[in-house]
Design a protein around this motif. Sequence first.
Motif, PDB file in Angstrom:
ATOM      1  N   UNK A  19      35.420  42.944  43.507  1.00 54.52           N
ATOM      2  CA  UNK A  19      34.128  42.112  43.250  1.00 54.52           C
ATOM      3  C   UNK A  19      32.891  43.487  43.204  1.00 54.52           C
ATOM      4  N   UNK A  20      33.509  44.684  43.290  1.00 55.06           N
ATOM      5  CA  UNK A  20      32.253  45.695  43.106  1.00 55.06           C
ATOM      6  C   UNK A  20      32.548  46.447  41.638  1.00 55.06           C
ATOM      7  N   UNK A  21      33.540  45.926  40.909  1.00 53.23           N
ATOM      8  CA  UNK A  21      34.139  46.596  39.643  1.00 53.23           C
ATOM      9  C   UNK A  21      33.086  46.434  38.668  1.00 53.23           C
ATOM     10  N   UNK A  22      32.778  47.442  38.020  1.00 55.05           N
ATOM     11  CA  UNK A  22      31.821  47.328  36.793  1.00 55.05           C
ATOM     12  C   UNK A  22      32.510  48.039  35.562  1.00 55.05           C
ATOM     13  N   UNK A  23      32.220  47.685  34.186  1.00 51.11           N
ATOM     14  CA  UNK A  23      32.935  48.067  33.030  1.00 51.11           C
ATOM     15  C   UNK A  23      32.098  48.578  32.235  1.00 51.11           C
ATOM     16  N   UNK A  24      32.396  49.434  31.365  1.00 51.40           N
ATOM     17  CA  UNK A  24      31.263  50.064  30.347  1.00 51.40           C
ATOM     18  C   UNK A  24      31.690  51.271  29.595  1.00 51.40           C
ATOM     19  N   UNK A  25      31.066  51.441  28.586  1.00 51.26           N
ATOM     20  CA  UNK A  25      31.432  52.609  27.432  1.00 51.26           C
ATOM     21  C   UNK A  25      29.933  53.499  27.512  1.00 51.26           C
ATOM     22  N   UNK A  26      29.914  54.548  28.338  1.00 47.55           N
ATOM     23  CA  UNK A  26      28.705  55.571  28.114  1.00 47.55           C
ATOM     24  C   UNK A  26      28.893  56.427  27.127  1.00 47.55           C
ATOM     25  N   UNK A  50      44.644  46.848  37.915  1.00 47.93           N
ATOM     26  CA  UNK A  50      43.919  46.463  39.331  1.00 47.93           C
ATOM     27  C   UNK A  50      42.740  47.591  39.314  1.00 47.93           C
ATOM     28  N   UNK A  51      41.694  47.128  39.085  1.00 55.28           N
ATOM     29  CA  UNK A  51      40.355  47.556  38.967  1.00 55.28           C
ATOM     30  C   UNK A  51      39.449  47.664  40.091  1.00 55.28           C
ATOM     31  N   UNK A  52      39.040  48.800  40.488  1.00 57.59           N
ATOM     32  CA  UNK A  52      37.941  48.967  41.699  1.00 57.59           C
ATOM     33  C   UNK A  52      36.930  49.726  41.151  1.00 57.59           C
ATOM     34  N   UNK A  64      38.436  39.605  43.654  1.00 60.79           N
ATOM     35  CA  UNK A  64      38.576  39.575  44.966  1.00 60.79           C
ATOM     36  C   UNK A  64      37.821  40.810  45.627  1.00 60.79           C
ATOM     37  N   UNK A  65      37.534  40.731  46.759  1.00 61.12           N
ATOM     38  CA  UNK A  65      37.087  41.770  47.758  1.00 61.12           C
ATOM     39  C   UNK A  65      37.750  42.995  47.568  1.00 61.12           C
ATOM     40  N   UNK A  66      37.336  44.167  47.622  1.00 63.55           N
ATOM     41  CA  UNK A  66      38.143  45.325  47.226  1.00 63.55           C
ATOM     42  C   UNK A  66      39.403  45.472  48.318  1.00 63.55           C
ATOM     43  N   UNK A  67      39.165  45.056  49.661  1.00 66.69           N
ATOM     44  CA  UNK A  67      40.207  45.283  50.468  1.00 66.69           C
ATOM     45  C   UNK A  67      41.491  44.485  49.900  1.00 66.69           C
ATOM     46  N   UNK A  68      41.366  43.449  49.270  1.00 68.10           N
ATOM     47  CA  UNK A  68      42.393  42.414  48.668  1.00 68.10           C
ATOM     48  C   UNK A  68      42.923  42.735  47.518  1.00 68.10           C
ATOM     49  N   UNK A 114      46.961  42.116  43.011  1.00 70.73           N
ATOM     50  CA  UNK A 114      47.520  42.663  41.659  1.00 70.73           C
ATOM     51  C   UNK A 114      48.839  42.476  42.017  1.00 70.73           C
ATOM     52  N   UNK A 115      49.273  42.856  43.115  1.00 73.49           N
ATOM     53  CA  UNK A 115      50.872  42.605  43.502  1.00 73.49           C
ATOM     54  C   UNK A 115      51.371  41.079  43.420  1.00 73.49           C
ATOM     55  N   UNK A 116      50.479  40.157  43.978  1.00 76.27           N
ATOM     56  CA  UNK A 116      50.751  38.950  43.909  1.00 76.27           C
ATOM     57  C   UNK A 116      51.132  38.408  42.284  1.00 76.27           C
ATOM     58  N   UNK A 117      50.266  38.796  41.447  1.00 72.67           N
ATOM     59  CA  UNK A 117      50.156  38.473  40.013  1.00 72.67           C
ATOM     60  C   UNK A 117      51.412  39.013  39.532  1.00 72.67           C
ATOM     61  N   UNK A 118      51.575  40.332  39.780  1.00 67.76           N
ATOM     62  CA  UNK A 118      52.760  41.077  39.283  1.00 67.76           C
ATOM     63  C   UNK A 118      54.148  40.520  39.729  1.00 67.76           C
TER      64      UNK A 118
END
Length: 250
Positions: free
Chosen positions: A112-119, A89-91, A166-170, A175-179
Motif C-alpha cells: 500500500x506504500x508503492x508508487x510508480x513513475x518515470x522521472x 511484487x512491488x513495494x 496489501x500492507x507491506x508486511x503482507x 505474491x506467493x499466494x497468487x503465484x
Amino acid sequence: MAVVTVDHAPVNALPVRGWFALADAVRAAGRDPAVRCVVLTAEGRGFSAGVDVKELRDDPGHDALIGVNHGCAEAFAAVYDCAVPVVAAVQGFCLGGGIGLVGNADAVVASDDATFGLPELDRGALGAATHLARLVPQHLMRALYYTGRTVTAAELHAHGSVWRVVPRAELPAAALELAREIAGKDGTLLRLAKAAINGIDPVDVRRSYRFEQGFTFEAGLSGVAARVRAGFGERGVRGPQGAQGEEGTA
C-alpha cells in the motif's frame, strides 16, 4: 515456483552488469521445467529506482549508455518472454527501469506504500513509456511521462493493472499466494498459455521499447542528456523516500 530477487543497495538502482544479471536469472528460472511461475521481488525500501545515473554521468564516452540500454532491453524482454507467468511484487518506489520490469510482468501485487513513475525527463533520458502504457490509460501515461509524477498502487488497482494491494508486511505472502494459484495449473498448458497471450498482444513491447531507446541515444549524442545529468544529485535533487543520487532512468 521460483523467486528472483533484486538486491542492490541503497535503492536498487542497477548498473549495467546488474540488468544483464537480472535477465539471466529470470530466463534461467523460466527454463527450469519444474517451475510454473516466477515471482519477481526486491529487497530494501523500494522495488527499483531504475538505472544507476551516476554510472552514466561518470562515463566520458557512450559505453555506459549503450550498455545500460542493452541491459534494460534484455531484462525487460526476459520478463516478457519468460516461458511461464511472472508475478511482480512491488513495494515502495518503482521508477524508471522498474516500470519496464513491472509493465512486462503478467501480474502485479503491490504494497500500500508503492508508487510508480518515470522521472526520465528529469534524468536526461527517455524510455519505458511502452511499459507505463501497459499500466495506465494512454492520456494518463502521457501526463505522467511529461511531468515525472507518480501514481499509487491503489490508483493502479483501480485501473485494473495491479491485482491486489496489501500492507507491506503482507506483500511476500500475497505474491506467493497468487503465484501458487497460477502454479497449480498444468505446467505445459501454462507455457502454451503464456506464448499464446504474448502472441496476441496488440503492441510488440520489444520493438516499441527499442524505438524509444533511439531517442535516448539521440539525447545522449546531442549533449542534452549530459547537460541534465550534470546537476543530478548535486542540486539537492532528492530521490525516492529521501534517497539521493543514484535513481532513475530506463
